[in-house]
Design an enzyme around this catalytic site. Structure first.
Site, PDB file in Angstrom:
ATOM      1  N   HIS A 195      -5.158 -89.291 -88.678  1.00 33.47           N
ATOM      2  CA  HIS A 195      -3.820 -89.040 -89.876  1.00 33.47           C
ATOM      3  C   HIS A 195      -2.991 -90.422 -89.781  1.00 33.47           C
ATOM      4  CE1 HIS A 195      -5.862 -84.987 -89.670  1.00 33.47           C
ATOM      5  NE2 HIS A 195      -5.579 -85.087 -90.867  1.00 33.47           N
ATOM      6  N   GLU A 440     -15.406 -78.488 -93.969  1.00 33.97           N
ATOM      7  CA  GLU A 440     -15.379 -79.801 -93.018  1.00 33.97           C
ATOM      8  C   GLU A 440     -15.616 -79.246 -91.620  1.00 33.97           C
ATOM      9  OE1 GLU A 440     -11.257 -80.736 -92.761  1.00 33.97           O
ATOM     10  OE2 GLU A 440     -10.510 -78.668 -92.935  1.00 33.97           O
ATOM     11  N   ASN A 463     -13.528 -86.075 -93.343  1.00 38.48           N
ATOM     12  CA  ASN A 463     -12.861 -86.699 -91.950  1.00 38.48           C
ATOM     13  C   ASN A 463     -13.416 -85.696 -90.768  1.00 38.48           C
ATOM     14  OD1 ASN A 463     -11.932 -88.505 -93.987  1.00 38.48           O
ATOM     15  ND2 ASN A 463      -9.964 -87.252 -94.088  1.00 38.48           N
ATOM     16  N   ARG A 474     -11.940 -88.272 -84.116  1.00 39.31           N
ATOM     17  CA  ARG A 474     -11.588 -89.169 -84.963  1.00 39.31           C
ATOM     18  C   ARG A 474     -10.446 -90.048 -84.765  1.00 39.31           C
ATOM     19  NH1 ARG A 474      -9.510 -84.951 -89.987  1.00 39.31           N
ATOM     20  NH2 ARG A 474      -8.538 -86.703 -90.711  1.00 39.31           N
ATOM     21  N   CYS A 511     -12.193 -84.263-100.774  1.00 41.93           N
ATOM     22  CA  CYS A 511     -10.825 -84.821-100.684  1.00 41.93           C
ATOM     23  C   CYS A 511     -10.721 -85.682 -99.219  1.00 41.93           C
ATOM     24  CB  CYS A 511      -9.909 -83.604-100.631  1.00 41.93           C
ATOM     25  SG  CYS A 511     -10.152 -82.390 -99.148  1.00 41.93           S
TER      26      CYS A 511
HETATM   27  C1  PEP Z   1     -10.852 -84.026 -94.086  1.00 37.09           C
HETATM   28  O1  PEP Z   1     -10.894 -83.639 -92.915  1.00 37.09           O
HETATM   29  O2  PEP Z   1     -11.561 -84.896 -94.764  1.00 37.09           O
HETATM   30  C2  PEP Z   1      -9.655 -83.981 -94.846  1.00 37.09           C
HETATM   31  C3  PEP Z   1      -9.357 -84.141 -96.126  1.00 37.09           C
HETATM   32  O3  PEP Z   1      -8.393 -83.219 -94.222  1.00 37.09           O
HETATM   33  P1  PEP Z   1      -7.636 -84.053 -92.901  1.00 37.09           P
HETATM   34  O4  PEP Z   1      -8.072 -85.393 -93.231  1.00 37.09           O
HETATM   35  O5  PEP Z   1      -6.104 -83.598 -93.315  1.00 37.09           O
HETATM   36  O6  PEP Z   1      -8.096 -83.400 -91.709  1.00 37.09           O
HETATM   37 MG    MG Z   2      -9.682 -81.784 -92.146  1.00 36.17          MG
END
Ligand code: PEP
Ligand code: MG
Length: 582
Positions: A195, A440, A463, A474, A511
């Site tokens: 993030h 996800e 992600n 990640r 997203c």
């Molecule tokens: C994702 O995991 O792709 C997502 C959009 O949520 P975040 O990046 O906030 O985990």
């Molecule tokens: Mg996510």
């Protein structure tokens, strides 16, 4: 001496500026010997810091008056720890006897106590060493006039030519200096879809993470060039290199402003398919950039960012105010508000019950919707706040990290509960508010049918989907090379989710970071994706790619790519697809 460091290119662009080093940890204090005449002053400084921390405790206790007793318990515990003469008196003796600065004195005493705790057999008592550290951290912060986190470390520093250099920056740190106008930041650790990296892209500033030794090799005020596109940091560049990069920076800016001209253009393909381009935001203030980018709405509001790094839980009214601002700001355009996705690298330092839930594998632990369902009061406050805001615009609720059908059922029941309590209080809200979920977790992607039957829409979070499918953290730069959106397993899952949603007639968007990268626009269009959500700054480049694409030509090629079994071949074919003149 000039040298170059290589790391992960996480946010494109070029920054040239001065290094600003931020310290690694609160408890890493300087060791100073005090002049005899300064000793009593130093003692008074320590006493004043204790007094400020006690006042802070009083204020926190007051604000938690109506909260459950266990939420206040940790404050009482920390107060007791600090009131113990071992911490309130002994450090003063240390200052007087050894002429240490106050920070060093209290940290020395803390280390002694922690060591004693660690030898105790009783597990409960042994774990209290953690509380001793936390309590002392508060005093040290006060001593250094540091409030909570990086905002303190960066206090008084502001400027477009400053480049923040840190060992690590948490998302909360980055949020804290979001409005301080830094040119760039670089860190030793962190993954490309952490993030922290995502925030850099959202802020539109170049950033390089995973540099390993930047914090120890770079000195304060040295000149740095950060090439966020290539993942390179040049320290003390010579004149020729500097001029070359100045030129590249202005070319980059020109390209960016050319793309901005697309703001009012429609995102329609050559074969006249209209694509929805939505924005990802972290706080209400981001909606100005959303409107500026010409987005059709907000596809992801990461609500947890508003409250990251704070010491208390946001109340329903406080949340309502934040959502109200964002909804009003969108002037009738749709806005998808995601319920808290807390945990892992997004921690809220609230109380012991939250702290207690941390584990060694936080990405697989009680995070996100799991945490919301385990904390019904917190969840109800958020749902009520979102529902109240739904009366003011076109609001949708989105739930992160679903893996089990019962989580959807419990969420829908929680939404119903929040609705009926509002009805009882005659507070208006949108009765037909849509509830969607994020796909996800690989389990949810594979068993997508049960989610499509229960939800009004789904959104793909690439992600986390990539993190969990490929089993790589990640946020860990050591495995960043394994983070591969083009892995055949990812291609299969994405294509499966999108085509299943299409068959079930349930709207599907994306997203995650893949949605904002023009490299993936055509492959996703070919899979059938028609809604993309990304940072406002990424919209123009993706829109340009859409306008140059003919879906009917792309589709058969993408069907073949999805069947390939090697990332390298997939990459080669996507590159060819992207250069196809249509
Ligand atoms: C994702 O995991 O792709 C997502 C959009 O949520 P975040 O990046 O906030 O985990
Ligand atoms: Mg996510």
């Amino acid at each position: 001496m000039s040298f170059t460091l290589h790391g992960l290119a996480v946010s494109g662009g070029i920054a040239i500026g001065q290094a600003h080093l931020i310290s690694q940890a609160t408890l890493e204090v300087s060791h100073l010997v005090i002049a005899p005449r300064m000793v009593e002053k130093e003692v008074a400084r320590l006493e004043a810091a204790f007094a400020r921390v006690r006042a802070e405790f009083d204020a926190m206790t007051k604000s938690l008056e109506k909260s459950p007793a266990d939420m206040r318990a940790f404050i009482d515990l920390h107060r007791m720890i600090l009131d113990d003469p071992e911490l309130s008196e002994v450090p003063k003796q240390i200052i007087r006897e050894r002429r240490c600065n106050a920070e060093w004195a209290i940290v020395q005493q803390m280390e002694l106590l922690v060591e004693q705790f660690e030898h105790v057999e009783d597990v409960y008592l042994r774990e209290r060493s953690y509380d001793v550290r936390q309590a002392v951290e508060r005093v040290v912060r006060e001593l250094s006039e540091h409030p909570d986190h990086a905002s303190g470390r960066l206090k008084g520093v502001k400027g477009e030519n400053l480049i923040v250099v840190g060992h690590d920056l948490s998302p909360a740190d980055v949020m804290a200096f979001k409005d301080q106008n830094f040119a760039s930041f670089v860190t030793d650790v962190g993954g490309a879809t952490s993030h922290t990296a995502i925030l850099a892209r959202g802020m539109g500033i170049p950033a390089v993470l995973g540099l390993h030794n930047a914090r120890s090799l770079i000195r304060d005020k040295e000149t740095l060039i950060v090439d966020g596109t290539r993942g390179v940091v040049i320290v003390n560049p010579d004149r020729r290199i500097l001029e070359e990069y100045e030129l590249r920076r202005s070319q980059f800016e020109i390209e960016k402003s050319k793309l901005k001209l697309l703001k009012t253009a429609r995102a329609t393909t050559l074969d006249k398919v209209k694509i929805d381009l939505l924005a990802n935001i972290e706080e209400p203030g981001d909606v100005d950039a959303v409107l500026e980018s010409g987005a059709d709405g907000v596809g992801l509001f990461r609500t947890e960012f508003i409250f990251l790094g704070r010491g208390d839980m946001p109340s329903e009214d406080e949340q309502f105010e934040a959502y109200r601002k964002a909804v009003k700001g969108m002037e009738g355009r749709p806005i998808t508000i995601r319920t808290f996705d807390l945990g892992n690298d997004k921690q809220l330092h609230v109380d012991e019950s939250f702290e207690d839930r941390r584990r060694d594998n936080p990405a697989l632990g009680l995070r996100s919707i799991r945490l919301s369902l385990a904390e019904p009061k917190v969840f109800q406050a958020q749902l009520r706040a979102i529902l109240r805001a739904s009366k003011l615009g076109k609001v949708k609720i989105m739930v992160p990290m679903l893996s089990h059908a019962f989580q959807v059922d419990q969420t829908l029941a929680a939404v119903e509960h929040a609705k009926s309590s509002l009805r009882g209080e005659k507070i208006p809200f949108d009765e037909n508010i849509e509830v969607g979920g994020m796909i996800e977790v690989p389990a949810a992607a594979l068993a997508i049918g049960v989610f499509l039957r229960r939800l009004d829409f789904v959104s793909i979070g690439t992600n986390d989907l990539i993190q969990y499918t490929l089993a790589i953290d990640r946020t860990d730069e050591q495995v960043a090379n394994l983070y591969d959106p083009l892995h055949p397993a990812i291609m299969m899952l994405l294509s499966h989710i999108i085509s299943s949603a299409e068959k079930a007639n349930v709207p599907v968007s994306m997203c995650g970071e893949m949605a904002g990268d023009p490299m993936f626009t055509r492959i996703l269009l070919g899979m059938g994706l028609r809604q993309f959500s990304m940072f406002p700054a990424q919209i123009p480049a993706v829109k340009q790619r859409i306008k140059q694409s003919d879906i009917s030509e792309i589709e058969p090629i993408v069907r073949r790519i999805v069947r390939l079994e090697e990332s390298a071949k997939i990459e080669e074919q996507i590159e060819r697809l992207n250069t196809l003149q249509q």
